[in-house]
Structures are given as structure tokens and as C-alpha cells.
Scaffold this active site. Structure first.
Site, PDB file in Angstrom:
ATOM      1  N   SER A 554       0.850  -1.182   0.000  1.00 30.60           N
ATOM      2  CA  SER A 554       0.000   0.000   0.000  1.00 30.60           C
ATOM      3  C   SER A 554       0.897   1.247   0.000  1.00 30.60           C
ATOM      4  O   SER A 554       1.656   1.448  -0.942  1.00 30.60           O
ATOM      5  CB  SER A 554      -0.950  -0.034   1.195  1.00 30.60           C
ATOM      6  N   ASP A 635      -8.482  -5.738  -5.829  1.00 32.64           N
ATOM      7  CA  ASP A 635      -8.086  -4.572  -5.050  1.00 32.64           C
ATOM      8  C   ASP A 635      -8.629  -3.319  -5.727  1.00 32.64           C
ATOM      9  O   ASP A 635      -8.158  -2.925  -6.791  1.00 32.64           O
ATOM     10  CB  ASP A 635      -6.557  -4.511  -4.950  1.00 32.64           C
ATOM     11  N   HIS A 667      -6.874  -6.031  -1.450  1.00 27.79           N
ATOM     12  CA  HIS A 667      -5.698  -5.283  -1.012  1.00 27.79           C
ATOM     13  C   HIS A 667      -4.815  -6.138  -0.102  1.00 27.79           C
ATOM     14  O   HIS A 667      -3.669  -5.787   0.145  1.00 27.79           O
ATOM     15  CB  HIS A 667      -6.166  -4.026  -0.277  1.00 27.79           C
TER      16      HIS A 667
END
Length: 692
Positions: A554, A635, A667
């Protein structure tokens, strides 16, 4: 007073003794504990364990009952409820749960007596649900139940079929969205137009459920339209019964064109008489959450942010007077962000958790004065305290985990050091080669004190390559806790020294430190990482800085892309998971646009200079470090096209690279087999560049 002992491992939890380092296979197959559920009298604790077979990857969930009123008690297996979920004790001590009556049928609400030996008595089916149920919450008196499910907004019962009939005359498979409505897609799934997670209450009797009431009220022109629990991560903590069982509190966000840009969660009070609920936090345009009524029925405690559209603002404590409707702030000068709220049994204080530097300890907050006192519940570092329950006699039941061990259940008397009640995976992990974690601080960007840690095998004298962990968020932390995705112990067990830095923007150091990353994604954080890694290498000569890789997901993945262009000569390799590559493309395709708007100072059009200042794609001409790129096709936070962009940049420059794509992950990587593949791919990549 309860005098616990450490319970022996149950036969189902036993594993062969080993002194080998912990592997990825071990990580995915270790039993994982669910949140403990305590009976109203505080004498029994129910909890689940989930175990993955290391060969077949079949998941088995076991249910355990622990009587905590006996110093010689051991957990016993509860049999006959293998397909059940969402457990709760009623005020009469009976067990309520969801389970299907037959294969491929929706789960139903059941009630059954539960003996101290774990024997489930004759169960009574209370519901006739015709759709999947997300969960339920029983009222304090046991006479009502709140149930949530995904239902059309104009339905007045869970079993309504309006959402089915809406597609009867539809031509084609397309979903049609209107720009005036809310999310089109969120986290890992596309929204179904007109369908929301909604709460309904029912009267409960031996004959079943009756008198359904929609907590969000009638579907008129002024109706509340939105999800509760909050999607995608909300659960039972978003819903709370008043102590008198006559009203229900719930958290919701209005679903309209502003929803993808708004963090305005509100707490509503539903009277359950067919009227619209009352928004008790309407004056606050920021987040209000975690409604928690007091045992004496006088107060509703909750957590609130002050700044709209900022998801990482400080969550402070608030008190709502049930009688007058007045709202008061509590412990305003305490610069930590609340993670959970529990009332003491005497209703004189709150027990809350909050990240504090590299731990998440528990704090006692007095209602009368607002005084905050950190509790010392663990011998050593507090690490990660969660799932706190205040028992009727004032004792505290909680779970604790750390980088050393996964979650176990503990009991504290008089706020003292907790005694471990369970051995869910503790002994198994103790049999692995030990690791050691050293915490340290250094002068980071601007001379500010920055924290970090080093984790490595404790019984090795060999030189160890360095792995720099970079956490996501970016307002987050790799604090002292157990993770099934980014597990420092597992990585260190492969012969690496794992270094993590809580750079500017991390949580647990006060709100100013968290805010400092705003519009500075590639500035102070990168300087902190550079200085932090140098400090770790200087402190520990066992770490071989000439062999080093960095990895993150991320925001941590963004930092891998940023390092490629800003620190290209430092690392032998990089592992980039779900990282942001092109900030313009990211802005227009991510689902929660409040996030980039706050962190970069507005929309892309409004703050183009800031977005482009920290845009990795602008520096691909300097890329040279081998990179493993990982992404999930589901995601929607950082769409997989970001990974494809980074991989294309690597290919065009003949930089060694690999791309790992999970078609069924979001994710995160959650499937056990995928988790094993993730670890094996990452370890192969690290070994290739660090252990030639």
C-alpha cells in the site's frame, strides 16, 4: 476473585515439537483465536480457533468453552456446532448462534443451553430467514434481537424480496449507476444498486421472532440511506443496544454522491416504533463511531474525530447523556487515538485501547475527572492488547499478541499483570527457534525523535542480510503485534534481520506526528527510513548492510516505487505489494477519494503540483533496482493497473522483475494457499538477491 492457571493445550491443538525456525507453512497452519465471548455472570468464556491443514489447506473451526471460576479449569470442546457462527450468551446463560438448518440454506438464529462440559442441549430454531445474515446482537434483557443483512432500502423486513424483483425485467448483465448515488465499488466488490447493509430488530420469544422494525426507519423522502454496519470493515461494534433494551444505537454514513469523499459517520438512535432514527451526532461533520452504552444506562460513550474528510484524525472520547441528550468531551488533552471502548463494571470509568509508540496498551479513563492511566497488564512490553471485557467482579478479560506470539486470552485482577488462560498456539510457537526484538530511537527528519525495531533470530551468530519493512497507511505502524500477512518472526526465521521504522506520519506518537506526512509523502518519511536503517546497521554489527532489500504494501508499496527513483543504489532488491505508481491514475480510480484529497490537499485538478511532486512515474528514468511486484485483481483501493504500470516500467528498462497477480485477492492476501504462495515467492526473491 478468580484464580486462573495456564490451561494445557487441548489434543486438537497439539503439534510435534520442533526446534526449527518458523516457516510460512507454520504461519498459515497455526491455530488462530477468535474474540472471546463472556457469559453475563462472567463465569464462562467461549472462543473459536481456526486451523488450516498444511497439506489440504482445509480450514477447521473449533469452539471452546473455558470456565474461569475454577483454578484448575481447562478449555473443553463444544461439539455439534461446527457450522455455527456469531455466538452470544443470553441473560439466561443460553447460547445464541447462527447456523444453517441444511446445506445450501441461509443461516438461522438458534438458541440452546450449554453445559459446563461443553455439551449443547436441544436447540430451538427462532428464525425463518430467506437470505444470508451478516450477524446479530441480542438485547440486554434477551427479549429483542438486532439482525443485519444486505437488503433493498424500501424493504421493512429481512425476508423482503424487493431487491429480487428489481431485476426481473432487466435486459443484459450491466449494472446501471447514477452519479447522484454513493459508491460504485468499494474495497473488493462492486456495489449492487439500491442494496445496503441494514439492521432490523425483532421481538424474541420461544415461538420465534416477530414484529420486525427497520432501525433506519421508513423509506420516505427524508430517509437515512446507507450501510450499517459500516462497509467494508464494520461489524457488531457499530451496533449497540441501550441498557433498557428499548432503543438501538448504530453507526451509518449517508449514501449519496458525497459518500466516496466523506468520512462523516454518524451515530443514530432508533426507538424501534416505526419512526425515523435520531442522528445524535449531527453537529459533527467528521467521524463518530464505536457506540458503547454504560452498564447503569446513563451514558453512551463513543469515539469522535474533529476534522471532516480525514480518516486518520485523532479519535477522542465523547459521552452522550441518555436523559438530556447533551454531549461532553472526555480526556481532551490526551493525545492518543482510541481503538476500542469498554465500560468498567461499576460504570465509573472506561477501559480503552490506543496505539502508543510501539504498543497498543489499555488505558483507564475516569468519567468524573477525565484522568487517563495506562494499565500494566503484561509482564514486559504490552504489545497488542485487544478484545477487553470488564467482568462483573471488576476483573478484566482480554487478548494479547506480539511479534513473539499470536493471540491468547488473559485475565487481570485489580488491573494487575494478566494471567494467561489459554494455550491456543503459545507452546507451539515456543518450540520454534527464538527471535529477539530490539527497540531503538534516533533523530529523524527535522531532528524529531523517531522509533524503530530490529527483529532477528536469537540463537544465530551468522551475519544477516537486512530487510527494511515499510508499513502502509501511511498513517499506521508496524507496532509490536502478530500478523498473518506481514509477520516479522517468519521473515526473521529465514535468516534475515528485519528493520522497521515508524516514520513521520505513523500513529502512536501524537496527532501532530501523524499529520506531518500530509502533502509530504516522499519527503520526511524517506529521510526517516534512510536515517533509521543507518542507525540499525550502526547499532547491530551482525546486520550485513551490503546485502539489503526493502519491502512494503500500500503506502509501503508506494515507497518501494519512490525508492526506485530516489534511493536507487541502496538496495539489492525490492518487494512492492499493491503500491501506488501513478498518482493521477490512482486518484481517478481509487474508491475512497477522501483519502488522496486530504493527503495531497484536494482533488488532482486542485492540487496537481503536489500529486506530481510525489509521483513515482515521473522518476522511472532512474529506476535500476530489481523488483518483485504483487497485486490482487479485486483490489479497488489501489487497482491492479498500478502494478501493471510499475512492471511495464521495469520491463522497458531491462530491470530484473517478476509480477505476482492474485485473481481472487483484494488489497490483502487472505486465502491460506495464496498466503503460502506469497511467502514462497517473496522468500525466493529475497534469497536470489541476498543469498547468491
Amino acid at each position: 476473585m478468580i484464580t486462573p492457571i495456564i490451561a494445557a493445550a487441548t489434543p486438537a491443538q497439539a503439534q510435534p515439537v520442533t526446534t526449527a525456525p518458523m516457516t510460512a507453512q507454520d504461519l498459515i497452519s497455526l491455530p488462530r483465536a477468535g474474540a472471546p465471548i463472556v457469559s453475563p455472570d462472567g463465569q464462562r468464556v467461549l472462543y473459536t480457533t481456526r486451523t488450516v491443514d498444511p497439506e489440504s489447506f482445509e480450514t477447521t473451526t473449533s469452539l471452546w468453552l473455558l470456565p474461569v471460576n475454577s483454578g484448575r479449569a481447562k478449555p473443553v470442546t463444544v461439539t455439534g456446532l461446527e457450522k455455527a457462527s456469531s455466538f452470544a450468551f443470553g441473560p439466561d446463560g443460553d447460547l445464541y448462534y447462527l447456523a444453517p438448518k441444511a446445506e445450501d440454506e441461509p443461516p438461522q438464529l438458534w438458541k440452546a443451553p450449554l453445559s459446563a462440559s461443553g455439551l449443547v442441549g436441544k436447540a430451538r430454531q427462532l428464525s425463518t430467514f430467506t437470505r444470508d445474515i451478516g450477524g446479530f446482537k441480542l438485547s440486554p434483557d434477551g427479549k429483542k434481537v438486532a439482525v443485519w443483512a444486505e437488503v433493498a432500502r424500501d424493504c421493512d423486513d429481512v425476508n423482503c424480496t424487493a431487491d429480487d424483483s428489481a431485476t426481473d425485467d432487466k435486459i443484459g448483465s450491466g449494472r446501471l449507476y447514477d452519479a447522484s448515488e454513493g459508491f460504485v465499488r468499494h474495497w473488493d466488490r462492486w456495489k449492487k444498486p439500491g442494496i445496503f447493509s441494514r439492521v432490523f430488530t425483532y421481538d424474541v420469544s420461544d415461538s420465534g421472532l416477530s414484529d420486525p422494525q427497520a432501525a433506519d426507519g421508513p423509506a420516505d423522502a427524508e430517509a437515512l440511506i446507507g450501510d450499517t454496519p459500516i462497509q467494508p470493515f464494520g461489524g457488531a461494534e457499530d451496533i449497540a443496544w441501550a441498557q433498557d433494551s428499548q432503543s438501538l444505537f448504530f453507526t451509518a454514513r449517508q449514501s449519496d454522491r458525497m459518500e466516496p469523499r466523506s468520512t462523516n459517520l454518524d451515530i443514530y438512535r432508533a426507538s424501534l416504533n416505526g419512526t425515523a432514527p435520531t442522528n445524535i451526532t449531527a453537529d459533527n461533520a467528521a467521524t463518530d463511531t464505536l457506540p458503547t452504552p454504560s452498564p447503569d444506562g446513563k451514558w453512551l460513550a463513543y469515539a469522535a474525530m474533529e476534522r471532516p474528510n480525514y480518516e486518520a484524525d485523532r479519535l477522542g472520547l465523547r459521552l452522550y447523556d441518555m436523559a438530556s441528550g447533551e454531549i461532553f468531551s472526555l480526556a481532551q488533552d490526551w493525545d492518543r487515538s482510541v481503538g476500542s471502548i469498554t465500560w468498567s463494571s461499576d460504570a465509573k470509568s472506561l477501559i480503552v485501547t490506543a496505539v502508543d509508540e510501539l504498543d497498543q496498551p489499555a488505558f483507564r479513563v475516569e468519567i468524573a475527572t477525565g484522568k487517563v492511566e495506562q494499565l500494566d497488564l503484561i509482564d514486559g512490553d504490552e504489545a497488542h492488547i485487544s478484545n477487553i471485557t470488564s467482568l462483573p467482579d471488576g476483573d478484566l478479560l482480554f487478548t494479547q499478541d506480539s511479534m513473539q506470539h499470536s493471540a491468547e486470552i488473559y485475565l487481570s485482577h485489580d488491573d494487575g499483570i494478566g494471567k494467561r488462560l489459554t494455550d491456543i498456539a503459545y507452546s507451539q510457537i515456543e518450540d520454534f527457534a527464538p527471535i529477539t526484538t530490539e527497540r531503538f530511537t534516533f533523530a529523524g527528519a527535522g531532528g524529531d525523535t523517531v522509533s524503530g525495531w530490529i527483529t532477528k533470530l536469537a540463537d544465530s551468530d551468522a551475519k544477516m542480510p537486512a530487510i527494511l519493512y515499510v508499513h502502509g497507511g501511511p498513517q499506521g505502524s508496524f507496532y509490536d503485534s502478530w500478523s498473518t500477512r506481514w509477520n516479522a518472526r517468519t521473515v526473521a526465521s529465514q535468516g534475515y534481520a528485519v528493520v522497521a521504522i515508524d516514520f513521520h506520519g505513523s500513529t502512536g506518537y501524537g496527532q501532530d506526528f501523524t499529520d506531518s506526512i500530509n502533502r509530504d509523502w516522499g519527503g520526511k518519511p524517506l529521510e526517516d527510513l534512510q536515517k533509521g536503517l543507518a542507525t540499525a546497521l550502526k547499532r547491530d554489527p551482525q546486520i550485513d548492510g551490503s546485502r539489503a532489500c526493502a519491502m512494503g504494501a500500500s503506502y509501503g508499496g508506494f515507497m518501494m516505487n519512490w525508492i526506485e527513483g530516489q534511493w536507487p543504489d541502496r538496495f539489492n532488491c525490492l518487494v512492492q505489494h499493491d503500491g501506488l505508481f501513478d498518482m493521477r491514475s490512482f486518484y481517478y480510480t481509487t474508491e475512497e477519494s477522501w483519502f488522496p484529497r486530504w493527503d495531497f490537499g484536494g482533488s488532482y485538478e486542485d492540487a496537481k503540483v503536489t500529486y506530481e511532486r510525489w509521483n513515482p512515474v515521473n522518476h522511472v528514468d532512474k529506476w535500476k533496482t530489481p523488483m518483485l511486484v504483487i497485486t490482487g485483481e479485486k483490489d479497488f483501493r489501489v487497482p491492479y493497473s498500478q502494478a501493471l504500470g510499475a512492471f511495464t516500467a521495469l520491463q522497458e528498462r531491462d530491470i530484473p522483475a517478476k509480477l505476482l497477480v492474485f485473481p481472487d485477492e483484494n488489497h490483502w492476501v487472505l486465502n491460506p494457499e495464496n498466503s503460502l504462495q506469497w511467502h514462497e515467492t517473496v522468500f525466493d526473491w529475497l534469497d536470489q538477491w541476498l543469498k547468491p
